[in-house]
Design a protein around this motif. Sequence first.
Motif, PDB file in Angstrom:
ATOM      1  N   UNK A 100      -5.134  -6.778 -15.017  1.00 31.61           N
ATOM      2  CA  UNK A 100      -6.546  -6.495 -14.758  1.00 31.61           C
ATOM      3  C   UNK A 100      -6.716  -5.015 -14.443  1.00 31.61           C
ATOM      4  N   UNK A 101      -7.727  -4.397 -15.022  1.00 32.29           N
ATOM      5  CA  UNK A 101      -8.035  -3.002 -14.746  1.00 32.29           C
ATOM      6  C   UNK A 101      -9.240  -2.914 -13.822  1.00 32.29           C
ATOM      7  N   UNK A 105       0.750  -1.350 -12.229  1.00 32.79           N
ATOM      8  CA  UNK A 105       1.528  -0.674 -13.270  1.00 32.79           C
ATOM      9  C   UNK A 105       0.988   0.691 -13.636  1.00 32.79           C
ATOM     10  N   UNK A 106      -0.231   1.008 -13.228  1.00 38.31           N
ATOM     11  CA  UNK A 106      -0.827   2.288 -13.593  1.00 38.31           C
ATOM     12  C   UNK A 106      -1.910   2.650 -12.592  1.00 38.31           C
ATOM     13  N   UNK A 109      -3.552  -3.640 -12.344  1.00 42.44           N
ATOM     14  CA  UNK A 109      -2.778  -4.519 -11.476  1.00 42.44           C
ATOM     15  C   UNK A 109      -2.448  -5.814 -12.217  1.00 42.44           C
ATOM     16  N   UNK A 110      -1.421  -6.501 -11.724  1.00 44.20           N
ATOM     17  CA  UNK A 110      -1.072  -7.832 -12.223  1.00 44.20           C
ATOM     18  C   UNK A 110      -1.316  -8.813 -11.095  1.00 44.20           C
ATOM     19  N   UNK A 152       0.832  -1.211   0.000  1.00 42.70           N
ATOM     20  CA  UNK A 152       0.000   0.000   0.000  1.00 42.70           C
ATOM     21  C   UNK A 152       0.863   1.257   0.000  1.00 42.70           C
ATOM     22  N   UNK A 153       2.027   1.202   0.658  1.00 42.56           N
ATOM     23  CA  UNK A 153       2.910   2.369   0.691  1.00 42.56           C
ATOM     24  C   UNK A 153       3.386   2.737  -0.713  1.00 42.56           C
ATOM     25  N   UNK A 154       3.756   1.734  -1.510  1.00 44.16           N
ATOM     26  CA  UNK A 154       4.179   1.999  -2.885  1.00 44.16           C
ATOM     27  C   UNK A 154       3.038   2.613  -3.679  1.00 44.16           C
ATOM     28  N   UNK A 155       1.843   2.081  -3.456  1.00 44.56           N
ATOM     29  CA  UNK A 155       0.670   2.609  -4.139  1.00 44.56           C
ATOM     30  C   UNK A 155       0.392   4.044  -3.708  1.00 44.56           C
TER      31      UNK A 155
END
Length: 326
Positions: A144-145, A124-125, A131-132, A25-28
């Motif tokens: 998956x979006x 990735x975005x 997400x992967x 979550x921190x990276x996000x």
Amino acid sequence: MILVLVEVSLTGEAVENSLEAITFARDLAAAGGGIPIDAVVVGVPGDDVVKALAEHGVRRVHALTGPAYDAYSGAAWAAGLMAVREKTGSVVVMASGTPRGMEVLAHVGARTALPMAANVVSFSSLSPFTVTRQVVGGQAREEMQLSQRPALFTIAGHAVQAAPADAPGTGELVEETPDVADADLVARVVSSEEPEPDLSGSLKSARVVVGAGRGAGSADGFGEILELADLLDASVGVSRVVTSLGWRPHHEQVGQTGSRISPDLYIPCGISGAIQHWAGCSSAKNILAINTDPDAPMVTKATHAVIGDLHEVLPAINEEIRRRRG
């Protein structure tokens, strides 16, 4: 804001998978410009839990309290999580990919008619939110979006390594008492039992794991395996067939329906490497397979392999280890 469901162990500690989810979550949050991270726990957590969550970057800890939360109920936990989400306006709701994390997020998805991505390993975005995730027992990955909000997903075990934040959060504790309907308490835990002591140590966090499958031959065929585990200060992990036959206890099972491990070294002995088992050990950094079949899936995927009968190979390995240690 990002909201993370955090599980607490029977010994009163934040489980490692939940700390991994917070690290993810921190990276996000950083990619989103530094949005805050809040956690939801069931029951009033101890000071050590609050401290650990703060050290991992959590701003606020929402504790779900009240009789409805005294025993585990996936629907009740989902109701409480949704109530906190509505209060905070979180745009992301996530949990670790544990059985409880999966169940609670699935309830949330069903109630809100929102898609839920399970076993996410990376993103990735953010626009669109992409997400992967692991699929087919970890054998493949798909992108998956999640275009709707809040975005719901669980984090695959060991997708990231839990680590404290460079800038700790405040860890403010807030007690919440969301209402829970009687219908949400129809299915709940009514009793629990302590598992048999794991004499080989904590399997999920072990740095070295010695595995055994049908090739052990019988319940009496684990002598060399247990000796090697003892010499390497390793945990013992087994395939599903071993537990099904009653040779070893279920808490040692590695695989899709057992533990997912990520040791520095995994030594599977007499394990063919079916997809269900591979789902539990594919995160191992190094694999030394010992098997009589050079074409076994575990052998072909291993970092190194020894082709031979484990009952002949392991005594030689054990003897060499003892010799080198004097």
